[in-house]
Design an enzyme around this catalytic site. Structure first.
Site, PDB file in Angstrom:
ATOM      1  N   CYS A 158       3.015  29.994  15.697  1.00 36.33           N
ATOM      2  CA  CYS A 158       3.647  30.078  14.377  1.00 36.33           C
ATOM      3  C   CYS A 158       5.152  30.260  14.540  1.00 36.33           C
ATOM      4  O   CYS A 158       5.616  31.339  14.920  1.00 36.33           O
ATOM      5  CB  CYS A 158       3.056  31.244  13.579  1.00 36.33           C
ATOM      6  SG  CYS A 158       3.840  31.485  11.969  1.00 36.33           S
TER       7      CYS A 158
ATOM      8  N   CYS B 270       6.640  32.813  12.040  1.00 38.71           N
ATOM      9  CA  CYS B 270       6.317  34.201  12.388  1.00 38.71           C
ATOM     10  C   CYS B 270       7.159  34.707  13.558  1.00 38.71           C
ATOM     11  O   CYS B 270       7.667  35.834  13.534  1.00 38.71           O
ATOM     12  CB  CYS B 270       4.845  34.315  12.770  1.00 38.71           C
ATOM     13  SG  CYS B 270       3.687  33.671  11.570  1.00 38.71           S
ATOM     14  N   ASP B 271       7.294  33.886  14.594  1.00 43.65           N
ATOM     15  CA  ASP B 271       7.843  34.370  15.862  1.00 43.65           C
ATOM     16  C   ASP B 271       9.151  33.724  16.298  1.00 43.65           C
ATOM     17  O   ASP B 271       9.707  34.092  17.337  1.00 43.65           O
ATOM     18  CB  ASP B 271       6.807  34.162  16.982  1.00 43.65           C
ATOM     19  CG  ASP B 271       5.505  34.897  16.699  1.00 43.65           C
ATOM     20  OD1 ASP B 271       5.568  35.964  16.061  1.00 43.65           O
ATOM     21  OD2 ASP B 271       4.438  34.406  17.109  1.00 43.65           O
TER      22      ASP B 271
END
Length: 313
Positions: free
Chosen positions: A134, A137-138
């Site tokens: 992701c 997300c990261d």
């Protein structure tokens, strides 16, 4: 036990759209979701191919869909369905969740899928510590750092472009000798000076002495030759975008599952079991996009309404 006309399992774009159409059809429906509304799309940085909306974040689009459904009176419950049973004599479905048991006369399964692993050595060992699925997300963990992106389809190209805005350099690892993404996305990544595309290439292994990877070995898929690159721990990461594994386990007793784990459904989203419908990325289909998931959800809810209207109680 809580009883409803219709139980919708999963609140991604398919489930949220099904909730809207079910409410408009006058059904007593409940939508069950254990995670975030919107599913995978909620983690997308940008959606720019949804009709009528030129550009919007996946999180905002998901929230708009959820808010729309709630404004119509759609009911949502935070719960994870662990099993579904069916009584052919009554036609009723029994759904067991973590916190409650639900009874419904019809079910729409819209559980989507989970990211597919690339399968290289060290992938599992460094999940969450150098390997991610992701970018939204990261991605911020790799600001001004090097990242390798695995994949050649739409998602890989979209996420490589997103990461190029954050990271120092993006190396796009493509197993074949060409990209599979739509033409507009191909042009975007090939013209991006911060993205290097490595065709006929795959990650063979990822290794390191501590919690973070330090060495990555790339393999030429045509010749079998390998190249080894060693980096400082924490200076690079790997993002994998090679498709999804359909979350079709709950459908297995009620529908045909193909070799790819996808649910085989009819055009009206019905399956081999009367009253059991599917929608979204878990079913066999040629294109997985927000618009096709939403279309599935609308069709499934309409089919469920027709089915319930024809039942003789």
């Amino acid at each position: 036990m809580i009883s409803h006309d219709l139980a919708i399992v999963g609140a991604g774009p398919a489930g949220l759209t099904a909730a809207i159409y079910a409410d408009r059809a006058g059904l007593d429906a409940i939508t069950l979701e254990a995670g975030m509304f919107g599913g995978q799309i909620a983690q997308s940085d940008m959606v720019d191919n949804y009709p009528g909306i030129e550009s919007i974040s996946g999180a905002e689009l998901s929230e708009r869909m959820h808010a729309h459904a709630e404004s119509l009176g759609a009911a949502f419950t935070s719960d994870s369905v662990t099993s579904i049973e069916h009584d052919p004599a009554t036609g009723l479905f029994l759904l067991t969740g973590w916190s409650e048991t639900y009874q419904a006369r019809a079910v729409i399964l819209s559980t989507g899928g989970s990211p597919r692993s690339a399968g290289f050595e060290g992938e599992d060992a460094f999940k969450g510590h150098g390997v991610s699925y992701c970018a939204t997300c990261d991605g911020m963990f790799y600001r001004d750092k090097l990242v390798y992106v695995v994949g050649g389809g739409n998602t890989a190209c979209e996420e490589a472009d997103f990461l190029s805005r954050i990271c120092k350099k993006v190396v796009l690892i493509v197993r074949k000798d060409h990209l599979r993404a739509q033409a507009a996305l191909q042009e975007k990544v090939t013209l991006n000076p911060k993205i290097e595309i490595r065709y006929q290439c795959a990650i063979k292994s990822l290794s390191g002495e501590g919690m973070l990877p330090q060495t990555i070995v790339l393999k030429d898929t045509a010749t079998g030759e390998t190249q080894t690159y060693t980096h400082k721990a924490g200076s690079f990461g790997v993002f994998v975008f090679i498709g999804m594994i359909p979350a079709s386990e709950l459908a297995a007793p009620f529908a045909q599952i193909n070799g790819a784990g996808e649910v085989v459904a009819n055009e009206d989203m019905s399956t081999a079991t009367p009253g059991f419908f599917v929608a979204g990325d878990l079913r066999q289909k040629p294109l997985r996009q927000v618009i096709t998931a939403a279309s599935d959800g609308a069709i499934a809810a309409n089919s469920a309404a027709l089915y319930l209207g024809n039942l003789v109680i």
